[in-house]
Motif scaffolding. Structure first.
Motif, PDB file in Angstrom:
ATOM      1  N   ILE A 149       0.871  -1.478  -0.149  1.00  0.00           N
ATOM      2  CA  ILE A 149      -0.049   0.117  -0.024  1.00  0.00           C
ATOM      3  C   ILE A 149       0.987   1.090   0.040  1.00  0.00           C
ATOM      4  CG2 ILE A 149      -1.924   1.159   1.371  1.00  0.00           C
ATOM      5  CD1 ILE A 149      -2.373  -1.305   2.562  1.00  0.00           C
ATOM      6  N   GLU A 152      -1.910   5.439  -0.485  1.00  0.00           N
ATOM      7  CA  GLU A 152      -3.262   4.733  -0.260  1.00  0.00           C
ATOM      8  C   GLU A 152      -3.759   4.175  -1.552  1.00  0.00           C
ATOM      9  OE1 GLU A 152      -3.713   4.820   3.105  1.00  0.00           O
ATOM     10  OE2 GLU A 152      -5.894   4.810   2.524  1.00  0.00           O
ATOM     11  N   HIS A 220       3.613   0.279   2.959  1.00  0.00           N
ATOM     12  CA  HIS A 220       3.356  -0.854   3.803  1.00  0.00           C
ATOM     13  C   HIS A 220       3.142  -2.218   2.789  1.00  0.00           C
ATOM     14  CE1 HIS A 220       1.682   1.970   6.645  1.00  0.00           C
ATOM     15  NE2 HIS A 220       1.025   2.380   5.583  1.00  0.00           N
ATOM     16  N   SER A 275      -2.878   6.048   6.366  1.00  0.00           N
ATOM     17  CA  SER A 275      -2.925   4.584   6.850  1.00  0.00           C
ATOM     18  C   SER A 275      -2.731   4.295   8.270  1.00  0.00           C
ATOM     19  CB  SER A 275      -2.268   3.641   6.026  1.00  0.00           C
ATOM     20  OG  SER A 275      -3.022   3.359   4.958  1.00  0.00           O
ATOM     21  N   SER A 299      -9.070   4.080   6.076  1.00  0.00           N
ATOM     22  CA  SER A 299      -7.670   3.505   5.229  1.00  0.00           C
ATOM     23  C   SER A 299      -7.821   2.154   4.620  1.00  0.00           C
ATOM     24  CB  SER A 299      -6.431   3.844   6.118  1.00  0.00           C
ATOM     25  OG  SER A 299      -6.027   2.709   6.791  1.00  0.00           O
ATOM     26  N   LYS A 300      -6.680   2.140   3.513  1.00  0.00           N
ATOM     27  CA  LYS A 300      -6.717   0.701   2.964  1.00  0.00           C
ATOM     28  C   LYS A 300      -6.374  -0.248   4.047  1.00  0.00           C
ATOM     29  CE  LYS A 300      -7.814   1.703  -1.398  1.00  0.00           C
ATOM     30  NZ  LYS A 300      -8.239   3.287  -1.705  1.00  0.00           N
ATOM     31  N   LEU A 301      -5.126   0.142   4.811  1.00  0.00           N
ATOM     32  CA  LEU A 301      -4.541  -0.873   5.728  1.00  0.00           C
ATOM     33  C   LEU A 301      -5.258  -1.438   6.686  1.00  0.00           C
ATOM     34  CD1 LEU A 301      -1.696  -1.736   6.605  1.00  0.00           C
ATOM     35  CD2 LEU A 301      -1.538  -0.056   8.213  1.00  0.00           C
ATOM     36  N   THR A 302      -6.047  -0.262   7.324  1.00  0.00           N
ATOM     37  CA  THR A 302      -7.116  -0.745   8.234  1.00  0.00           C
ATOM     38  C   THR A 302      -8.148  -1.651   8.089  1.00  0.00           C
ATOM     39  OG1 THR A 302      -7.972   1.395   8.114  1.00  0.00           O
ATOM     40  CG2 THR A 302      -6.652   1.077  10.205  1.00  0.00           C
TER      41      THR A 302
END
Ligand code: ADP
Ligand code: MG
Length: 730
Positions: A149, A152, A220, A275, A299-302
């Protein structure tokens, strides 16, 4: 979050790396981090505070100091998690900490040095060794994917042109949770193959970045392994368990300097940490337990880690620290996050027989190919029996059947060849007849070859499919001897024992504090005073610690509030700038048109344009294309068609020209609204529609006074004109 029977908390371990050369040369201040390995405590010294100030102490599931070995961390804290994944649980390991504190070292380590291999290569070894040692009635299918990632955007690191491709979207399903639909996934049959996958991804990561260090501290990386295991259950049916493992190397958690950045760079800075700050918010919300809303969607990570934090997964967080006094603030923040994460409760469960298990698809495809092959072999055997005139009852074994089928083809070829020779040598046959018979034999040989080729292709396909499935104790040769296996077993036992010992020590410490009061019986007043003074001192020290903690948290809140305010000011300034441009340089009607087409997509967290051509859901708005005019010069207008049916004027049939009476009124420069009002009551057949009339006048007034008509109003009159015509003609 309520604690129920199947819930377990996120395991948090802390690791501190050694001082590096640069930090050592900076001065004799030494490390600010002390660790009590037995109790699992980190003691942090504030380099700016006086010596009398108490130090901050945090307790975790395990702590690893500068001398810790990669293997120790793996055996103690990661091995149980991988075992769970192999049993069908979801598992996540993520490394969190400031840049340069050893996240990548912990997750990947140095691949070529067996002592310094990190969590990921050790997990590869673990998974494939487990498969090779498992019972032979188990079938495994291992798949790997690799994504990152960055700003984002989710990028597939195994996609050859990932650099140019657009970011991937995320989807959610009740069964698998959040997933990436178009992500490449590679079936891996051995350690070597999965290492190859990792290498390809790492190279793609390095190629995409101009400065690898800069890139890795901002992106990430998620390596995903899916292990599917099929085994016959007690009910006699085959059951499949699917374990998913996420190995996550996060971007550096330090604050990016935001001051004085504008425009593109402001957006970039906001995205880099979005993120991570969302991760912090999710951890806080989950640890707090009181707030019902957990902002996974921020966010994409969460979103990708949604199951790992508070969902169906077992999770290990490795918080990494640097020992240098320069980074005291960051180290403290990391410890606070880690401390909060301990309170997150997950509800892991075994994923049994999910609908999307690939293993089941593989198994049924293999069964289908096998049936096809068996049928073909049976057919050729039947033919052979017909030729030989005897049945071979013993040919049970698959290889024997295969060999026999091959023999049969050879024999048949030879037989056909012999027959061809005989035909050629037969003088009693006519030339034509010979030619025909030879052609027939040739065709038979061609058929035979084709069948053989099809057989070979089918066998190759079957073997390729079957080789992808790993069968316990068969596919991988286990080179370790018994002694080594025992040694490994003992090491795991010791790791387990150390873990349990630590847990007990921690429990004892808590109980000690609670039972202090109960145990004390005093023989004299003096003794009582002494004991109570001691206790008072202890409690006072504790109070001071808590006060300092409150002060710290307050300071941090003030700091983050100031930062947020500053960002808000900058964003407001940016917004004003954009408003200024819009108000002065974009015509209001254009603005309105654009705004009416905009919709907010909550799934992607973005504004989107509605398409100009309406989608299927609104077919009524679509204007019909005129059908070709068969026998006419050009397509007929609706007006002309009505006129033809009414037999008004045959001229329309050929010319398709509208017949309108001359308008004798003087040129009019009034605005449209007023025109409608004044002429609305007129009753001529064509001009009875006020809007139609407006359209007519408008075209005249356009030449005379352009200013009175705006583009949006012309739109209105045009559409109303087309709808008005049939009405007028009736
Ligand atoms: P991060 O990924 O957190 O930015 P790295 O893993 O790249 O940090 O580590 C930075 C440097 O510190 C590397 O040179 C690495 O070899 C070294 N390092 C980190 N942790 C350790 C450790 N526990 N023991 C020895 N060296 C370490
Ligand atoms: Mg790194």
């Amino acid at each position: 979050m309520s604690k129920n029977k199947s819930s377990e908390s996120v395991k948090v371990v802390v690791r501190c790396r050694p001082l590096n050369r640069k930090e050592e040369s900076n001065g004799p201040s030494g490390s600010i981090v002390q660790m009590d390995l037995r109790l699992g405590q980190v003691i942090l010294r504030n380099p700016r505070a006086s010596h009398s100030e108490p130090r901050k102490t945090f307790t975790f599931d395990a702590v690893y100091d500068a001398n810790s070995k990669q293997r120790d961390l793996y055996d103690e804290s990661v091995r149980p998690l991988i075992d769970s994944v192999l049993a069908g649980f979801n598992g996540t390991i993520f490394a969190y900490g400031q840049t340069g504190t050893g996240k990548t070292y912990t997750m990947q380590g140095l691949w070529l040095d067996p002592e310094k291999r990190g969590v990921i290569p050790n997990a590869f070894d673990h998974i494939f060794t487990h498969i090779s040692r498992s019972q032979s009635d188990k079938q495994y299918l291992v798949r790997a994917s690799y994504l990152e990632i960055y700003r984002e955007e989710v990028r597939d690191l195994l996609d050859p042109n990932h650099g140019n491709a657009r970011g991937l979207e995320l989807r959610e399903s009740p069964e698998t949770g959040v997933y990436v639909p178009d992500l490449t996934s590679c079936v891996c049959k051995s350690i070597k193959e999965i290492e190859e996958v990792m290498n390809v991804g790492n190279q793609a990561r390095a190629v995409g970045a101009t400065d690898m260090n800069e890139h890795s501290s901002r992106s990430h990386a998620l390596f995903l392994i899916t292990v599917e295991c099929g085994q016959p259950g007690p009910d006699g049916r085959k059951h499949i368990r699917v374990g998913r493992l996420n190995l996550v190397d996060l971007a550096g958690s330090e604050r990016q300097a935001k001051t004085g950045v504008q425009g593109e760079r402001l957006k970039e800075a906001a995205k880099i940490n979005l993120s991570l700050s969302a991760l912090g918010n999710v951890i806080s919300a989950l640890a707090d337990g009181r707030s019902g809303h957990v902002p996974y969607r921020d966010s994409k990570l969460t979103r990708l880690l949604q199951d790992s934090l508070g969902g169906n997964a077992k999770t290990v967080m490795v918080a990494t620290l640097g020992p240098s006094s320069q980074h005291y603030d960051e180290t403290l923040t990391t410890l606070r996050y880690a401390n909060r994460a301990k309170n997150i409760q997950n509800q892991p469960r075994v994923n049994e027989d999910p609908k999307d298990a690939l293993l089941r698809e593989f198994q049924s495809e293999i069964a289908r190919l096998r049936a096809q092959l068996n049928h073909r072999k049976w057919r050729s055997q039947q033919k052979k029996e017909q030729v030989d005139g005897e049945g071979d009852e013993d040919a049970e074994c698959e290889e024997e059947v295969e060999k026999e089928a091959e023999d049969y083809v050879k024999q048949e070829e030879q037989r056909l060849e012999r027959e061809k020779e005989a035909i050629r040598g037969d003088r009693s046959l006519m030339a034509e007849e010979k030619h025909r018979l030879l052609g027939e034999k040739e065709r038979m040989m061609g058929d035979l070859r084709k069948e053989q080729e099809a057989n070979e292709q089918l066998t190759a396909k079957y073997k390729a499919m079957e080789s992808k499935l790993l069968v316990g104790g068969k596919n991988i040769i286990d080179h370790t001897n018994e002694q080594q296996k025992m040694l490994e077993g003992k090491r795991h036992e010791i790791a387990e024992q150390t873990r349990r010992e630590r847990e007990m020590q921690q429990q004892m410490l808590v109980q000690d504090d609670e039972t202090l009061e109960l145990r004390d019986t005093f023989t004299s007043l003096q003794q009582e005073v002494e004991a109570k003074t001691k206790k008072l001192k202890k409690l006072y020290a504790k109070l001071q610690c808590i006060k300092a903690e409150i002060q710290d948290v307050n300071d941090e809140h003030v700091r983050s509030r100031q930062e947020l305010e500053q960002t808000q000011n900058e964003l407001t300034r940016e917004l004003k700038f954009k408003y200024l441009i819009i108000e002065n340089f974009i015509p209001p009607e254009e603005k309105n048109k654009i705004m009416s087409r905009m919709t907010f997509d909550t799934e992607e967290d973005q504004w989107k344009f509605q398409p100009l051509v309406p989608t299927e859901s609104k077919p009524l708005q679509m204007k019909k294309r005129p059908t070709s005019a068969v026998g006419y010069k050009r397509p007929l207008s609706q007006y002309a068609r009505v006129a033809i049916t009414m037999g008004v004027n045959t001229r329309f049939r050929a010319e398709n020209i509208m017949f309108l009476e001359l308008d004798m009124n003087p040129p009019n420069t009034n605005s449209l609204g007023r025109l409608k009002e004044t002429e609305g009551n007129q009753s001529s057949s064509v001009d009875s529609s006020p809007t139609n009339d407006g359209g007519l006048h408008k075209s005249r007034s356009w030449c005379q006074s352009q200013k009175s008509i705006t583009s949006s109003s012309s739109n209105v009159s045009l559409t109303s004109c087309t709808t008005a015509v049939p009405a007028a003609a009736q």
